[in-house]
Each structure stands twice: as structure tokens, then as C-alpha cells.
Design an enzyme around this catalytic site. Structure first.
Site, PDB file in Angstrom:
ATOM      1  N   ASP A 123       0.838  -1.217   0.000  1.00 37.80           N
ATOM      2  CA  ASP A 123       0.000   0.000   0.000  1.00 37.80           C
ATOM      3  C   ASP A 123       0.869   1.262   0.000  1.00 37.80           C
ATOM      4  O   ASP A 123       0.421   2.339  -0.367  1.00 37.80           O
ATOM      5  CB  ASP A 123      -0.972   0.018   1.191  1.00 37.80           C
ATOM      6  CG  ASP A 123      -0.307  -0.152   2.563  1.00 37.80           C
ATOM      7  OD1 ASP A 123       0.938  -0.247   2.632  1.00 37.80           O
ATOM      8  OD2 ASP A 123      -1.055  -0.195   3.564  1.00 37.80           O
ATOM      9  N   TYR A 146      12.211   2.765   0.235  1.00 38.04           N
ATOM     10  CA  TYR A 146      11.572   1.440   0.139  1.00 38.04           C
ATOM     11  C   TYR A 146      10.354   1.503  -0.783  1.00 38.04           C
ATOM     12  O   TYR A 146      10.239   0.730  -1.740  1.00 38.04           O
ATOM     13  CB  TYR A 146      11.151   0.942   1.538  1.00 38.04           C
ATOM     14  CG  TYR A 146      10.103  -0.157   1.499  1.00 38.04           C
ATOM     15  CD1 TYR A 146      10.417  -1.416   0.991  1.00 38.04           C
ATOM     16  CD2 TYR A 146       8.792   0.065   1.947  1.00 38.04           C
ATOM     17  CE1 TYR A 146       9.451  -2.428   0.935  1.00 38.04           C
ATOM     18  CE2 TYR A 146       7.831  -0.941   1.902  1.00 38.04           C
ATOM     19  CZ  TYR A 146       8.167  -2.183   1.393  1.00 38.04           C
ATOM     20  OH  TYR A 146       7.215  -3.174   1.322  1.00 38.04           O
TER      21      TYR A 146
END
Ligand SMILES: NC(=O)c1ccc[n+]([C@@H]2O[C@H](COP(=O)([O-])OP(=O)(O)OC[C@H]3O[C@@H](n4cnc5c(N)ncnc54)[C@H](O)[C@@H]3O)[C@@H](O)[C@H]2O)c1
Length: 316
Positions: A123, A146
């Protein structure tokens, strides 16, 4: 069906390996994992000895290994990744290597051998939003190295579908929790610190919001997508159970019978997204419903860490 499960020695990957071996007696599972600090063969003890399971230690960035193993498989499910946001802020290089170049290496092998590719994503690629949930067609707006590396992996995956007609699907999961999550992530970190009587370092004001999916529900959702999903599509997975970080920590402390005085507010993480939320209408359309509510999932998780002290003590 022969499944190549990359990153299968990590948290979600190893839970998925166990799930598949248990529920699909017709499937064979081949795990490719580099065994970084985050992976461990002790995550795969349930699979060990099963004649339908095989483990290969190797790097998804290694074209030779990818080529050989993809040739022997029907389907590649890529869980392999560097996954800890804090580490990506300190040292992003390895995130780009594994999450982008590694994904691309697997995509190349999948294209060459005309197989199918499933990219497990997050998400976090959508970024933060104050209200409502992201749908699969929303633009990507990642904040951390990330999340940016995962977004790049997703875009490459889609490009192989559009350019080469490769059958692919992308699965974007909300925060998972459950057994065998490395004790650097919020929930296991706070469980083991509380069990060790240490302070719980909570970022900022503790009001960042996340959705929490019990890992077995996440595995069931991936299974359903494999059965009913369409190539070229993206699927969000989330229980829709949304809590602030401080709320989930309070739940854990209650279960452990520990005082909230253990919580210590520390300076916020740079670029810390305020809120993640996913629309799961598309998954509901496939017939998916989570089975675990927060109480049940947290109880299972806390019990696992209580019963597996040796597992987490050697990871501290
Ligand atoms: N845990 C979550 O809450 C969550 C939420 C959303 C998405 N995801 C995604 O799900 C996937 C799995 O996450 P996780 O929490 O299980 O991660 P994890 O960090 O527990 O495990 C990652 C695994 O990948 C392996 N690995 C790392 N680099 C590799 C390489 N170059 N070659 C081969 N193997 C390598 C590690 O050894 C480890 O076993 C990731 O792609 C992650 O982005 C996780």
C-alpha cells in the site's frame, strides 16, 4: 502446478508456503531466497521434509539462477524484497538492487520461458491520504526509498505486460501481522520489547494510521487472486481494520498485561506517511472477506511470540 516462491524464507512468504502446501496437495513449491538477515530456514520448518517442497539459497538478481528455476516452474510469485523502511532511509542501495533489478531479472526469465509472474507489493506505493481509500488505478506517490523501489518494481511488471504481453498480476497489501515477522517491524518489535521490559519507541505523536491484515487472511487473498484474478490487473488486499499506531500498541500492551508507561515518544521518521488506506472493492468482487478480526489476530500473534522466544531472541 509448480510454484516458484521467491522470498519464501521471510515473513509473508513462509506463511504462504505453509498455506499452499496445506491447502493444495496438487501443488509443488520451490523457494528461492537469499537468506538475508530477514530470511531464515527456521521459518520453513513446517515445510521441511515435505516431498512437494524444495529450497534453493540464491539471489533474485542472479540471472542464471532465475533462468534455471523459472524454466522449471509454472508461476513465479515474487515476495523477495528488502522491506524495512528505516533501513531504506539509512542505506537505500540494496533496496534498489533487490526490489527493482531483482524483479526485472525475474521478469526477464519469466518472459523467456513464457510463464506467469505475480509481484507482491505494498500500500506504501500510493503514499499517504487523509480520507478514503486508494483504488488500484490511483497514481503512485511513494515517500520512502523502500516505497519508491517497490513502485518501480510494480511499474516494470506492468511494462512487461504492456510491451511483451507477459501474463502478470500485482498484489498490493496493507500492513501484515502474525507469526515470524522480523522483530524490527512495529508490532513484533513492540511485543518483544514489552516482553523484555524495555521502552517502546513510538515515532512522532503516535497518530499515524495503518490498516492491519492478519497474515493468513493475506495468504487466502493471494490464493483467490491466483484462482480468479485477471492478467494485467492490480489487486489491493486489506482487512480495512484501521488503527493509529498508539491504538494498536495499547491493544498489545493490554494482551501482555503491561503498562502503557513503557511507551516512549521518539522523534518522527523522516518522510513518515500519515495514513495508508486501501479500497478493497475489487477483492470483494472476487468474493474475498477477511476471517480474522483484530482481537483474534492479535491474540494469535502475541501467543506465537510468547511461545517462540528462542526464535526472536536470536534475531535481536
Ligand atoms: N510485511 C508487510 O506488512 C508487508 C506489507 C505490504 C507488502 N509487503 C511485501 O510483501 C513481501 C514480503 O514481505 P515480508 O514482510 O515477508 O518481508 P521479509 O523482509 O520478512 O522477507 C523478505 C525475504 O526476501 C528475501 N530476500 C531479500 N533479498 C533477496 C534477494 N535479493 N534474493 C532472494 N531473496 C531475497 C529475504 O531473505 C527474506 O526471506 C515484500 O515484497 C514486501 O514488500 C509486506
Amino acid at each position: 502446478m509448480n510454484l516458484l516462491i521467491t522470498g519464501g524464507a521471510g515473513f509473508i512468504g513462509s506463511n504462504f508456503v505453509d498455506y499452499i502446501l496445506k491447502h493444495h496437495p496438487d501443488h509443488r513449491v520451490l523457494v528461492l531466497d537469499r537468506l538475508t538477515y530477514a530470511g531464515g530456514l527456521d521459518n520453513l520448518t513446517e515445510a521441511d521434509g515435505n516431498p512437494r517442497y524444495r529450497f534453493i539459497q540464491g539471489d533474485i538478481c542472479d540471472r542464471g539462477i532465475d533462468d534455471e528455476l523459472v524454466a522449471d516452474s509454472d508461476l513465479v510469485i515474487n515476495f523477495a524484497a528488502e522491506t524495512h523502511v528505516d533501513r531504506s532511509i539509512q542505506a537505500p542501495d540494496v533496496f534498489l538492487r533487490t526490489n527493482i533489478l531483482g524483479a526485472q531479472s525475474l521478469l526477464e526469465a519469466t518472459k523467456k520461458h513464457k510463464k506467469r509472474f505475480i509481484q507482491i507489493s505494498t500500500d506504501e506505493v500510493y503514499g499517504s491520504r487523509e480520507e478514503g481509500g486508494f483504488t488500484e488505478s490511483d497514481p503512485l506517490n511513494p515517500s520512502s526509498p523502500y516505497a519508491a523501489s517497490k513502485a518501480a518494481g510494480d511499474l516494470l511488471t506492468l511494462s512487461y505486460h504492456k510491451t511483451y504481453g507477459l501474463p502478470v498480476m500485482i498484489i498490493r497489501c496493507s500492513n501484515n501481522y502474525g507469526p515470524r515477522q522480523y522483530p524490527e517491524k512495529l508490532l513484533p518489535l513492540f511485543i518483544v520489547k514489552a516482553l523484555s521490559g524495555e521502552r517502546l519507541p513510538l515515532y512522532g505523536d503516535g497518530l499515524n494510521r495503518r490498516e492491519w491484515t492478519y497474515v493468513e487472511d493475506n495468504c487466502r487473498a493471494i490464493e483467490l487472486i491466483l484462482q480468479k484474478g485477471e492478467d494485467g490487473q492490480i489487486y489491493n488486499i486489506s482487512s480495512g481494520i484501521e488503527l493509529t499506531n498508539i491504538q494498536i500498541i495499547q491493544e498489545i500492551l493490554k494482551l501482555l498485561g503491561k503498562s502503557e508507561d513503557l511507551i516512549e515518544f521518539v522523534p518522527d521518521r523522516p518522510g513518515h506517511d500519515r495514513r495508508y488506506s486501501l479500497s478493497t472493492e475489487k477483492m470483494a468482487g472476487l468474493g474475498w472477506n477477511p476471517l480474522y478480526n483484530l482481537q483474534r489476530g492479535l491474540k494469535m500473534t502475541v501467543s506465537w511470540y510468547l511461545e517462540n522466544r528462542e526464535w526472536w531472541e536470536k534475531r535481536l
